[in-house]
Design a protein around this motif. Sequence first.
Motif, PDB file in Angstrom:
ATOM      1  N   UNK A  22       2.305   3.688  -3.902  1.00  0.00           N
ATOM      2  CA  UNK A  22       3.444   4.475  -4.359  1.00  0.00           C
ATOM      3  C   UNK A  22       3.551   5.869  -3.777  1.00  0.00           C
ATOM      4  N   UNK A  23       2.450   6.608  -3.755  1.00  0.00           N
ATOM      5  CA  UNK A  23       2.516   7.971  -3.229  1.00  0.00           C
ATOM      6  C   UNK A  23       2.898   7.969  -1.764  1.00  0.00           C
ATOM      7  N   UNK A  24       2.342   7.043  -1.039  1.00  0.00           N
ATOM      8  CA  UNK A  24       2.658   6.957   0.380  1.00  0.00           C
ATOM      9  C   UNK A  24       4.108   6.533   0.592  1.00  0.00           C
ATOM     10  N   UNK A  25       4.675   5.819  -0.378  1.00  0.00           N
ATOM     11  CA  UNK A  25       6.062   5.370  -0.287  1.00  0.00           C
ATOM     12  C   UNK A  25       7.068   6.476  -0.595  1.00  0.00           C
ATOM     13  N   UNK A  26       6.631   7.537  -1.258  1.00  0.00           N
ATOM     14  CA  UNK A  26       7.581   8.525  -1.761  1.00  0.00           C
ATOM     15  C   UNK A  26       8.508   9.098  -0.706  1.00  0.00           C
ATOM     16  N   UNK A  27       7.982   9.448   0.455  1.00  0.00           N
ATOM     17  CA  UNK A  27       8.855  10.020   1.483  1.00  0.00           C
ATOM     18  C   UNK A  27       9.855   8.983   1.978  1.00  0.00           C
ATOM     19  N   UNK A  28       9.430   7.737   2.057  1.00  0.00           N
ATOM     20  CA  UNK A  28      10.340   6.671   2.473  1.00  0.00           C
ATOM     21  C   UNK A  28      11.406   6.416   1.402  1.00  0.00           C
ATOM     22  N   UNK A  29      10.998   6.387   0.142  1.00  0.00           N
ATOM     23  CA  UNK A  29      11.956   6.202  -0.956  1.00  0.00           C
ATOM     24  C   UNK A  29      12.955   7.356  -0.962  1.00  0.00           C
ATOM     25  N   UNK A  30      12.438   8.573  -0.841  1.00  0.00           N
ATOM     26  CA  UNK A  30      13.310   9.741  -0.838  1.00  0.00           C
ATOM     27  C   UNK A  30      14.312   9.665   0.310  1.00  0.00           C
ATOM     28  N   UNK A  31      13.841   9.278   1.461  1.00  0.00           N
ATOM     29  CA  UNK A  31      14.714   9.163   2.623  1.00  0.00           C
ATOM     30  C   UNK A  31      15.822   8.138   2.387  1.00  0.00           C
ATOM     31  N   UNK A  32      15.480   7.025   1.781  1.00  0.00           N
ATOM     32  CA  UNK A  32      16.460   5.950   1.579  1.00  0.00           C
ATOM     33  C   UNK A  32      17.460   6.245   0.459  1.00  0.00           C
ATOM     34  N   UNK A  33      16.998   6.859  -0.630  1.00  0.00           N
ATOM     35  CA  UNK A  33      17.884   6.969  -1.799  1.00  0.00           C
ATOM     36  C   UNK A  33      18.532   8.341  -1.969  1.00  0.00           C
ATOM     37  N   UNK A  57       3.197   0.726 -11.165  1.00  0.00           N
ATOM     38  CA  UNK A  57       3.204   1.456  -9.896  1.00  0.00           C
ATOM     39  C   UNK A  57       4.479   2.280  -9.727  1.00  0.00           C
ATOM     40  N   UNK A  58       4.346   3.427  -9.106  1.00  0.00           N
ATOM     41  CA  UNK A  58       5.460   4.349  -8.938  1.00  0.00           C
ATOM     42  C   UNK A  58       6.588   3.738  -8.104  1.00  0.00           C
ATOM     43  N   UNK A  59       6.252   2.964  -7.095  1.00  0.00           N
ATOM     44  CA  UNK A  59       7.282   2.346  -6.261  1.00  0.00           C
ATOM     45  C   UNK A  59       8.140   1.364  -7.044  1.00  0.00           C
ATOM     46  N   UNK A  60       7.497   0.588  -7.904  1.00  0.00           N
ATOM     47  CA  UNK A  60       8.232  -0.394  -8.710  1.00  0.00           C
ATOM     48  C   UNK A  60       9.029   0.301  -9.802  1.00  0.00           C
ATOM     49  N   UNK A  61       8.422   1.267 -10.477  1.00  0.00           N
ATOM     50  CA  UNK A  61       9.137   1.987 -11.536  1.00  0.00           C
ATOM     51  C   UNK A  61      10.374   2.694 -10.983  1.00  0.00           C
ATOM     52  N   UNK A  62      10.220   3.341  -9.845  1.00  0.00           N
ATOM     53  CA  UNK A  62      11.365   4.043  -9.275  1.00  0.00           C
ATOM     54  C   UNK A  62      12.430   3.059  -8.786  1.00  0.00           C
ATOM     55  N   UNK A  63      12.019   1.929  -8.243  1.00  0.00           N
ATOM     56  CA  UNK A  63      12.991   0.917  -7.801  1.00  0.00           C
ATOM     57  C   UNK A  63      13.797   0.399  -8.983  1.00  0.00           C
ATOM     58  N   UNK A  64      13.123   0.150 -10.079  1.00  0.00           N
ATOM     59  CA  UNK A  64      13.806  -0.351 -11.274  1.00  0.00           C
ATOM     60  C   UNK A  64      14.844   0.657 -11.752  1.00  0.00           C
ATOM     61  N   UNK A  65      14.458   1.919 -11.819  1.00  0.00           N
ATOM     62  CA  UNK A  65      15.372   2.950 -12.304  1.00  0.00           C
ATOM     63  C   UNK A  65      16.521   3.190 -11.315  1.00  0.00           C
ATOM     64  N   UNK A  66      16.191   3.336 -10.053  1.00  0.00           N
ATOM     65  CA  UNK A  66      17.219   3.622  -9.051  1.00  0.00           C
ATOM     66  C   UNK A  66      18.192   2.452  -8.922  1.00  0.00           C
TER      67      UNK A  66
END
Length: 179
Positions: A22-33, A57-66
């Motif tokens: 998740x932490x490593x995904x944050x910059x990618x998630x931020x870039x996409x959304x 996991x942060x990646x899954x939680x953020x995907x669900x919310x977004x």
Amino acid sequence: MNTYLKLIWAYLKIGLFGFGGGYAMLSLIQSEVVQSGWISSQMFTDIVAVSQMTPGPIGINSATYIGYVVTGSVWGSVVATITVVLPPFVLVLTASHFIRRHKDSAVVKGVFSGLRPVVVGLIASAALLLMNSENFGHTASERLITAGICVVSFAVVYFTRLHPILVIVAAGAAGYFIF
């Protein structure tokens, strides 16, 4: 393009290239959304904070919310969550079979030696990404106070045996009384 298709495309990329968790995904998630205009930078930092405090996991939680925010429906949550989970699931199944068969191979050891520092770099990038005015305030006094909370929280977790949940609760209480 349909909103659901855009959501699928964004989370396929995140799922496929989000090495390191998740932490490593944050910059990618931020870039996409955020850069696509789906959510604001402030909302992104709020999602990260909530994702940290909720189970999973942060990646899954953020995907669900977004997914919910972007589509306005539970189906958006389901689509984003499944889409971010499916690529790594397939990759892990495939890779585990391959790695188990070739665990002593110099090639496999070399690949992992190259991936480890990348993951640390992506996590460091996520930390820097979150050091913004939404998290640290807009005025000098807000920045000083929030930086102090950050440093004290880090020191307490790193140098003591105090449970991180207690540090989160204490920081939340400090923020409530200070701000």
